[in-house]
Scaffold this motif. Sequence first.
Motif, PDB file in Angstrom:
ATOM      1  N   ARG A 707      33.298  28.002  55.390  1.00 14.24           N
ATOM      2  CA  ARG A 707      34.472  27.157  55.296  1.00 14.24           C
ATOM      3  C   ARG A 707      34.617  26.293  56.542  1.00 14.24           C
ATOM      4  O   ARG A 707      34.254  26.699  57.649  1.00 14.24           O
ATOM      5  N   ASP A 709      37.695  24.479  57.110  1.00 16.66           N
ATOM      6  CA  ASP A 709      39.099  24.138  57.309  1.00 16.66           C
ATOM      7  C   ASP A 709      39.735  24.913  58.460  1.00 16.66           C
ATOM      8  O   ASP A 709      40.928  24.767  58.720  1.00 16.66           O
ATOM      9  N   PRO A 744      46.137  25.495  58.595  1.00 13.28           N
ATOM     10  CA  PRO A 744      45.716  25.720  57.207  1.00 13.28           C
ATOM     11  C   PRO A 744      46.709  26.620  56.468  1.00 13.28           C
ATOM     12  O   PRO A 744      47.130  27.655  56.987  1.00 13.28           O
ATOM     13  N   THR A 761      43.287  25.821  49.781  1.00 13.22           N
ATOM     14  CA  THR A 761      43.753  25.657  51.160  1.00 13.22           C
ATOM     15  C   THR A 761      44.073  24.195  51.429  1.00 13.22           C
ATOM     16  O   THR A 761      43.291  23.314  51.070  1.00 13.22           O
ATOM     17  N   GLU A 762      45.217  23.943  52.043  1.00  9.88           N
ATOM     18  CA  GLU A 762      45.626  22.609  52.461  1.00  9.88           C
ATOM     19  C   GLU A 762      46.041  22.648  53.924  1.00  9.88           C
ATOM     20  O   GLU A 762      46.487  23.676  54.440  1.00  9.88           O
ATOM     21  N   ILE A 763      45.908  21.513  54.597  1.00 12.39           N
ATOM     22  CA  ILE A 763      46.240  21.394  56.022  1.00 12.39           C
ATOM     23  C   ILE A 763      47.563  20.648  56.157  1.00 12.39           C
ATOM     24  O   ILE A 763      47.762  19.606  55.525  1.00 12.39           O
TER      25      ILE A 763
END
Length: 933
Positions: A707, A709, A744, A761-763
């Motif tokens: 990953r 992120d 995250p 997952t989003e930031i």
Amino acid sequence: MPGPVRNASRALSPAYALAFGLQLCSGIALCALPAPAHAQEGLLEFDIPAGDLASALQLFARQAGVQILFPYDAAERKRSPALKGRMTATAALDRLLEGQGLAVATRDARRITLRAAPVRRAARPRPQPAAAPRPPVPAPPPPVDIVVTGRAVDVPVAASEMSYALTSIPRDGLDMSAPLSTAALFQQVPGFWVESSGGEAGNNIRSRGIPTDGFSAIAFAENNIPVQYDGALGYLNTDQSFRIDDTVARVEAVRGGPASLFMPNAPGGVVNFITRSGLDEQGGRVTLTGGDNGFLRFDGYHALRLSDEWGIVAGGFFRSDGGRRPPGYTADSGGQIRFALDYRGAGNSLSLDVRHLDDRVTFYLPVPLRLGKDGKPEPVAGFDPLHDSLAGPETQTLPLYNGRVPTDFDLSEATHTRLTAITLRGTARLGGGSEWHGGLRWRSSDTARNALFPTGTPMTGAAYLATIEDRMQAAFPDMAELALRYALDGAEFPDAANALVTGGNLLAVSVPLDEVLAETRLTSTLQAAGRHDVALGIGAAHYAYRFERYMGTLLMELADEARLIDAVALDARGAVTGRYTDGGVQRYGSLFDAARMAVDALAVHASDEWRLSPDMRVDFGVRWEVNRIDGKVAGQTLVDLGDPTTLADDQLLVPDGSLVRLRRSDSGFGWSIGGNYELSPQLGVFARYTHSFRLPSASNFNTAPLRTDQQTVPIAMTELGLNLAGDTFDVSATLFSTHFQRLPFSDFRFDTGTNTYVETTEIADTRTVGAELEAVWDPAGPFDLVMQATLQDARYRNFAFTQLVDGQPVERDFSGNRLIRVPRLSLRAVPGIALVKDRLRVEMTGEYFSKRYADIANAQALPAYLLIGLNLRALLTDRIEMGVHVTNLTDALALTEGNPRNGSFDSGVSDDGYFYARPEFSRTVRVEAALTF
């Protein structure tokens, strides 16, 4: 992935090896220091030149082999005559203090505390319990304290001199409140939002709107050394590695401030447990506590001074409990023991501490609820959310698969931690006002967490059958009807049209961990445009763990101690032709993960506490830290075990024999500057700005090693505050602002259609502004009052993204929404009264939390609630005490979180109004008797 966890470790790099080597050699050298003669009142050689009294007192302390505490501002304004010759320490001190307006407040073989007239008041402890009658004459005002948490030097400071927010909970405060868990203790700290509804371990804690769960931003320390370097390791919260017992002397909690400079992974603060020493106290205590649901606990400790320089402490606890929501078997069982050996003499100190924990505690999870006509949560018919448990005898032991290996799952294993920690700490006087401080901790642990996690939302049996009808018809073409049967005896499930069923995951996680922590620190005092107390430290850690996880998904009735259910296909004659489930299991191997991780961490910090004038202090510091992660994660594949009579074994997640390698390095640089100005000896104001960071945790890569992120998260925190220590009223108030960037956020949702987890997952950023208040009112007379309050506005920022729903893009924007599960207002009030000449003390606690949201979308509201408790402590004789502790006196249904397995972005509620949420526990009554000796 067979093999012990230590095989996950690789050789330390030269830099890390050097750090550990220096620390180890320093510790060995310290152990080899010759023990000086016992500190008796003999003749000593003193050579103290004329000059500043503060410097003279420090030289006296070093030459006399004692520690001396005194108000620096009073001493700095005075001149001291020269002192040279052989004399007793008492005579030397008397000559130094003659005519200086300073007097001895307390004195023992190792420490002398001085006070001035008028004496500067320190932050007073919370009101005393009825441990002993008040003296007939007023006691001398308390001396200036040493605050050890959030600092790198041991210079005494008064409350009005503090440049950050600190809460200190003395031993009598621990005895009076008798918290049911480590997390529950932190409800006494303003600015902390605590979810202690998970039981004695595995809880969540946040500080000042920090949007991460567990202990990912709040560090636990034991005598200023981390209990666990990374408190955010998956399924290994720090509170699983530590229990409060009678060997703890006091607790100091720092919110924000400089905590992140001196402690790893502590942007939100640090909680420091300071243990007893046989050099500070003598005697001991044994306590027996009994309570409802079969609760029984034994606590004890004994402190003994072997000589003027050596002391020992031994103690611990053992506990057995039927459970806060009893599952039909023993829920909690185990204990902890500790042995500590302390040496102090001639300015040097050495401490050896050995702690062993073997404790099994239940991890409590959400319970079924529904929304009433007024939109408020209410119990589901047939299930008491405060007293009932989905877990029971039928789910206690079940055959599952750990990868390809048949395994007997044991739910009663619960969260079981076996841990041994050995700690070596010491200080050495180097001369010239400098000291060496060192700490070395080795820890080996094996932690298992077995739990029953509810999934989806409750539904009728008929509604459930409708969701699987197409798959069953395709698998069993001669199916004429679907039906539900109890798994053990085959009896028909009654009233499928109305009776409720639910899914659940039996999850087993194993996390063995080996860890070594070390720190070397040099401190010194310099004079340049004022007084500088400076420190330079280097810390290193090496830890390695193995992460293994497997899971099976069940079908159960919605009832206390739920029975397992099979969904079966019937032909036209009513005979079973196939099964969706197998003995109540909807899917074997619905989750499987295996990983090994090794982490090297290195940190350097420097700080300066600068007293510009008697009324003004400035402190600043920096920290640079780097983590290097080396790991291997097992690849996965799906297999069909080949049983044609059931669909439960068609998609078993197993290792495919491959390993994905992880190698990465992350670093961060932080700094903090604060200042304090004393408006009067009782009132000080302070301001602070801190730029901190949170490095990615190794456990973020347990299941996804590639990953991208995960990066270092920058954190900015601003604080403005005041500390007032009056004669009858103490106040600490802080305004704060916290800003997280590029954090995250993961939506870990269990899909009940496929019985598998889906992660997104989003930031985004977050920003929180708020205020904290802590006040103690203790007027003359029997009444007193303690109050804490936190008011905060915590919001998501830059949280917009596109989500696929049924294959179609949907725009989401959570910007401006309130942070998940953070209340806008938290209040805690503890009025107390002392009666019968202070031999009886009664306190009532009231805790109020405003409305929160269970998801980031702010779609599922968690109502405000009020918890009322009662604590009583009575001194029956000079040696025998009795206590009574009652929590949730009114049996309030207080929801602390929803069901994260339903997704943290938008958890939602079913069309029928059913949902899952985790409540605080029901009313609990415990009675204790203690014998002091």
